[in-house]
Scaffold this motif. Structure first.
Motif, PDB file in Angstrom:
ATOM      1  N   TYR A  22       0.832  -1.208   0.000  1.00 11.88           N
ATOM      2  CA  TYR A  22       0.000   0.000   0.000  1.00 11.88           C
ATOM      3  C   TYR A  22       0.867   1.258   0.000  1.00 11.88           C
ATOM      4  O   TYR A  22       0.488   2.272  -0.560  1.00 11.88           O
ATOM      5  CB  TYR A  22      -0.950   0.024   1.191  1.00 11.88           C
TER       6      TYR A  22
ATOM      7  N   ILE B 173      -6.433   3.161  -4.404  1.00 11.00           N
ATOM      8  CA  ILE B 173      -5.665   4.266  -3.801  1.00 11.00           C
ATOM      9  C   ILE B 173      -5.155   5.190  -4.906  1.00 11.00           C
ATOM     10  O   ILE B 173      -5.321   6.411  -4.849  1.00 11.00           O
ATOM     11  CB  ILE B 173      -4.483   3.723  -2.963  1.00 11.00           C
TER      12      ILE B 173
ATOM     13  N   ILE C 224       0.612   4.547  -2.410  1.00 11.85           N
ATOM     14  CA  ILE C 224       0.514   5.914  -1.872  1.00 11.85           C
ATOM     15  C   ILE C 224       1.663   6.771  -2.405  1.00 11.85           C
ATOM     16  O   ILE C 224       1.457   7.914  -2.831  1.00 11.85           O
ATOM     17  CB  ILE C 224       0.509   5.884  -0.327  1.00 11.85           C
TER      18      ILE C 224
END
Length: 182
Positions: A14, A80, A18
């Motif tokens: 993740y 995301i 990001i």
């Protein structure tokens, strides 16, 4: 018998998503806030290429660690990136429209500068879109292999990952449909 509650770790993958999403904003922000020195020009030009470099890194990670990254983690990474880049593309689209509107100003050279700037902005946006695709395409491929969605939906979704707006719409459709597999 006492069972210890297993804490879920924040998947490191993740952080890559990001970081990629943030990298798209670094070049334009640096361009706006840095002065006209040579060092600032070098930093700014390097930052404009950072999303492409990170896109290649993401592709390598997705290919190299494909067995270690869960299918749903790939979906979360895709979401995301896609959702974080919505403001980027809204501003970019407005700048392209503004550049094209400059063609109708009474300043003659703007007839040439406006379309060239619009083209450069469009190409830059598309490069960022292309570099954002590894997570989405890996999720789509993994979903196909697992039989989670229809082949037609997945083929169309994979193609749409390379078109503005449609990439977000199709990853959202897949995410909504994913809920029934929870």
């Amino acid at each position: 018998e006492v069972k210890m509650e297993e804490k879920k770790k924040f998947p490191v993958i993740y952080l890559l998503a990001i970081l990629y999403a943030l990298s798209a904003y670094l070049g334009p922000v640096a361009f706006l806030i840095m002065s006209d020195s040579d060092a600032a020009d070098k930093v700014t030009s390097w930052l404009f290429w950072l999303p492409v470099i990170l896109g290649i890194v993401n592709l390598i990670v997705v290919l190299a660690a494909k067995s270690k990254i869960e299918r749903k983690q790939l979906l979360v990474c895709s979401m995301i990136i896609k959702y974080a880049l919505v403001p980027f593309y809204l501003v970019g689209g407005l700048l392209i429209v503004l550049c094209l509107l400059l063609m109708v100003t009474p300043i003659v050279f703007m007839v040439f500068v406006g379309p060239v700037m619009a083209l450069i902005l469009g190409i830059y946006g598309w490069l960022i879109l292309l570099a954002a695709a590894p997570f989405s395409v890996a999720y789509i491929v993994r979903s196909y292999k697992g039989g989670f969605h229809s082949k037609a939906l997945l083929v169309i979704s994979a193609i749409m990952q390379f078109f503005f707006t449609m990439d977000v719409i199709f990853i959202t459709v897949l995410a909504i449909r994913e809920r029934k597999y929870k």
